[in-house]
Design a protein around this motif. Structure first.
Motif, PDB file in Angstrom:
ATOM      1  N   HIS A 176     -34.871   0.833 -11.963  1.00 21.50           N
ATOM      2  CA  HIS A 176     -35.398   0.673 -13.330  1.00 21.50           C
ATOM      3  C   HIS A 176     -35.527   2.008 -14.045  1.00 21.50           C
ATOM      4  CE1 HIS A 176     -37.243  -3.589 -12.772  1.00 21.50           C
ATOM      5  NE2 HIS A 176     -35.951  -3.555 -12.631  1.00 21.50           N
ATOM      6  N   ARG A 177     -35.666   3.080 -13.292  1.00 24.85           N
ATOM      7  CA  ARG A 177     -35.778   4.414 -13.910  1.00 24.85           C
ATOM      8  C   ARG A 177     -34.431   5.132 -13.960  1.00 24.85           C
ATOM      9  NH1 ARG A 177     -40.563   3.699 -11.154  1.00 24.85           N
ATOM     10  NH2 ARG A 177     -42.395   3.713 -12.485  1.00 24.85           N
ATOM     11  N   GLY A 178     -33.324   4.361 -13.855  1.00 24.49           N
ATOM     12  CA  GLY A 178     -32.007   4.934 -14.123  1.00 24.49           C
ATOM     13  C   GLY A 178     -31.019   4.989 -12.983  1.00 24.49           C
ATOM     14  N   MET A 179     -31.422   4.776 -11.734  1.00 16.70           N
ATOM     15  CA  MET A 179     -30.529   4.954 -10.583  1.00 16.70           C
ATOM     16  C   MET A 179     -29.670   3.706 -10.370  1.00 16.70           C
ATOM     17  SD  MET A 179     -31.360   6.492  -6.810  1.00 16.70           S
ATOM     18  CE  MET A 179     -31.526   8.212  -7.290  1.00 16.70           C
ATOM     19  N   MET A 180     -28.821   3.439 -11.383  1.00 18.65           N
ATOM     20  CA  MET A 180     -27.866   2.330 -11.366  1.00 18.65           C
ATOM     21  C   MET A 180     -26.591   2.808 -12.027  1.00 18.65           C
ATOM     22  SD  MET A 180     -29.634  -1.295 -12.322  1.00 18.65           S
ATOM     23  CE  MET A 180     -30.330  -0.811 -13.891  1.00 18.65           C
ATOM     24  N   THR A 181     -25.482   2.209 -11.594  1.00 16.41           N
ATOM     25  CA  THR A 181     -24.220   2.433 -12.267  1.00 16.41           C
ATOM     26  C   THR A 181     -23.401   1.160 -12.136  1.00 16.41           C
ATOM     27  OG1 THR A 181     -22.389   4.003 -12.564  1.00 16.41           O
ATOM     28  CG2 THR A 181     -23.006   3.475 -10.288  1.00 16.41           C
ATOM     29  N   VAL A 182     -22.154   1.204 -12.611  1.00 17.10           N
ATOM     30  CA  VAL A 182     -21.268   0.040 -12.567  1.00 17.10           C
ATOM     31  C   VAL A 182     -20.003   0.405 -11.807  1.00 17.10           C
ATOM     32  CG1 VAL A 182     -19.889  -1.572 -13.951  1.00 17.10           C
ATOM     33  CG2 VAL A 182     -22.163  -0.865 -14.737  1.00 17.10           C
ATOM     34  N   PHE A 183     -19.610  -0.459 -10.874  1.00 11.69           N
ATOM     35  CA  PHE A 183     -18.363  -0.316 -10.126  1.00 11.69           C
ATOM     36  C   PHE A 183     -17.463  -1.451 -10.596  1.00 11.69           C
ATOM     37  CE2 PHE A 183     -15.491  -0.825  -6.577  1.00 11.69           C
ATOM     38  CZ  PHE A 183     -15.300   0.462  -6.109  1.00 11.69           C
ATOM     39  N   ARG A 184     -16.338  -1.105 -11.240  1.00 14.47           N
ATOM     40  CA  ARG A 184     -15.458  -2.111 -11.852  1.00 14.47           C
ATOM     41  C   ARG A 184     -14.264  -2.382 -10.938  1.00 14.47           C
ATOM     42  NH1 ARG A 184     -14.421  -0.666 -17.671  1.00 14.47           N
ATOM     43  NH2 ARG A 184     -16.381  -1.841 -17.893  1.00 14.47           N
ATOM     44  N   VAL A 185     -14.007  -3.681 -10.702  1.00 18.11           N
ATOM     45  CA  VAL A 185     -12.812  -4.101  -9.976  1.00 18.11           C
ATOM     46  C   VAL A 185     -11.920  -4.811 -10.998  1.00 18.11           C
ATOM     47  CG1 VAL A 185     -11.879  -5.483  -8.089  1.00 18.11           C
ATOM     48  CG2 VAL A 185     -14.086  -4.321  -7.813  1.00 18.11           C
ATOM     49  N   LEU A 186     -10.749  -4.226 -11.222  1.00 22.58           N
ATOM     50  CA  LEU A 186      -9.807  -4.746 -12.219  1.00 22.58           C
ATOM     51  C   LEU A 186      -9.070  -5.970 -11.678  1.00 22.58           C
ATOM     52  CD1 LEU A 186      -8.378  -1.252 -13.181  1.00 22.58           C
ATOM     53  CD2 LEU A 186     -10.117  -2.561 -14.433  1.00 22.58           C
ATOM     54  N   GLU A 187      -8.668  -6.872 -12.575  1.00 25.87           N
ATOM     55  CA  GLU A 187      -7.996  -8.092 -12.137  1.00 25.87           C
ATOM     56  C   GLU A 187      -6.581  -7.846 -11.645  1.00 25.87           C
ATOM     57  OE1 GLU A 187      -8.460 -11.713 -14.205  1.00 25.87           O
ATOM     58  OE2 GLU A 187     -10.340 -11.078 -15.117  1.00 25.87           O
ATOM     59  N   GLU A 188      -5.974  -6.734 -12.008  1.00 25.88           N
ATOM     60  CA  GLU A 188      -4.624  -6.456 -11.518  1.00 25.88           C
ATOM     61  C   GLU A 188      -4.663  -6.078 -10.041  1.00 25.88           C
ATOM     62  OE1 GLU A 188      -4.526  -1.965 -13.317  1.00 25.88           O
ATOM     63  OE2 GLU A 188      -4.965  -3.768 -14.468  1.00 25.88           O
ATOM     64  N   GLU A 189      -3.680  -6.495  -9.309  1.00 21.48           N
ATOM     65  CA  GLU A 189      -3.611  -6.220  -7.861  1.00 21.48           C
ATOM     66  C   GLU A 189      -3.199  -4.773  -7.621  1.00 21.48           C
ATOM     67  OE1 GLU A 189      -4.173  -8.248  -5.166  1.00 21.48           O
ATOM     68  OE2 GLU A 189      -4.878  -9.857  -6.468  1.00 21.48           O
ATOM     69  N   ALA A 190      -3.737  -4.215  -6.528  1.00 19.32           N
ATOM     70  CA  ALA A 190      -3.338  -2.871  -6.118  1.00 19.32           C
ATOM     71  C   ALA A 190      -1.874  -2.922  -5.661  1.00 19.32           C
ATOM     72  CB  ALA A 190      -4.226  -2.381  -4.977  1.00 19.32           C
ATOM     73  N   PRO A 191      -1.109  -1.840  -5.874  1.00 21.21           N
ATOM     74  CA  PRO A 191       0.305  -1.833  -5.458  1.00 21.21           C
ATOM     75  C   PRO A 191       0.441  -1.879  -3.944  1.00 21.21           C
ATOM     76  CG  PRO A 191      -0.338   0.296  -6.397  1.00 21.21           C
ATOM     77  CD  PRO A 191      -1.505  -0.622  -6.509  1.00 21.21           C
TER      78      PRO A 191
END
Length: 191
Positions: A176-191
């Protein structure tokens, strides 16, 4: 640590046993207080203990040590607990890391703060690779890992679930005091 969990199968024969929990402080780490009783396992119909379950990873080896990191998260904060940061950023003003679905990025978590932090990732499990450069003794697939004071942990994320996923300290006051972030997984497949 807060947010950590375990799936357990009890193999008991004739005797029961108590389940207890160590106390964890909001500052991070085990409390000096006595553990608390959670519940008691009781045996109502004694019988010989069953054979062990043949888990598919019984003979599995740990993943090799990573020599790189695709992402580094540095946990920092004040001794007074009024601000907790990841990479010097406070949520929601954060840099979002993005990886293609099916990739296996290596994330290094460095704790330079004066307290422990249970690192929690929503949506995608991770394998613990090392603690302070030392391989872990057995395979560990997790969604939460406690990162001790001045400790560095490397994990490999199984980025199989597309979307924006919260990644944070599981001491809720720190998140709640800021120790958060976002990890994004894209819909495109890894090569």
């Amino acid at each position: 640590a807060p947010g950590d969990r375990a799936e357990v199968i009890f193999r008991t024969g004739t005797e029961g046993f108590p389940m207890v929990s160590d106390l964890y402080t909001l500052r991070g780490g085990l409390s000096a207080l006595d553990p608390i009783d959670l519940f008691e396992i009781a045996v109502s119909d004694p019988a010989p203990a069953p054979d062990p379950i043949d888990w598919p990873w019984r003979e599995a080896t740990t993943a090799p040590l990573a020599t790189h990191a695709d992402v580094v998260y540095v946990f920092s904060g004040s001794r007074h607990g009024d601000e907790w940061l990841i990479n010097g950023e406070s949520f929601p003003d954060v840099t979002i890391e993005a990886f293609p679905q099916g990739s296996r990025p290596v994330v290094e978590i460095r704790n330079i703060s004066p307290t422990e932090h249970p690192f929690h990732m929503h949506g995608n499990p991770f394998e613990v690779l090392s603690r302070d450069g030392q391989a872990v003794p057995f395979p560990m697939l997790e969604d939460t890992i406690n990162v001790g004071i001045r400790e560095t942990v490397r994990i490999q994320v199984h980025a199989d679930n597309p979307g924006d996923w919260m990644t944070h300290c599981h001491i809720i006051g720190h998140a709640h005091r800021g120790m958060m972030t976002v990890f994004r997984v894209l819909e495109e497949e890894a090569p």
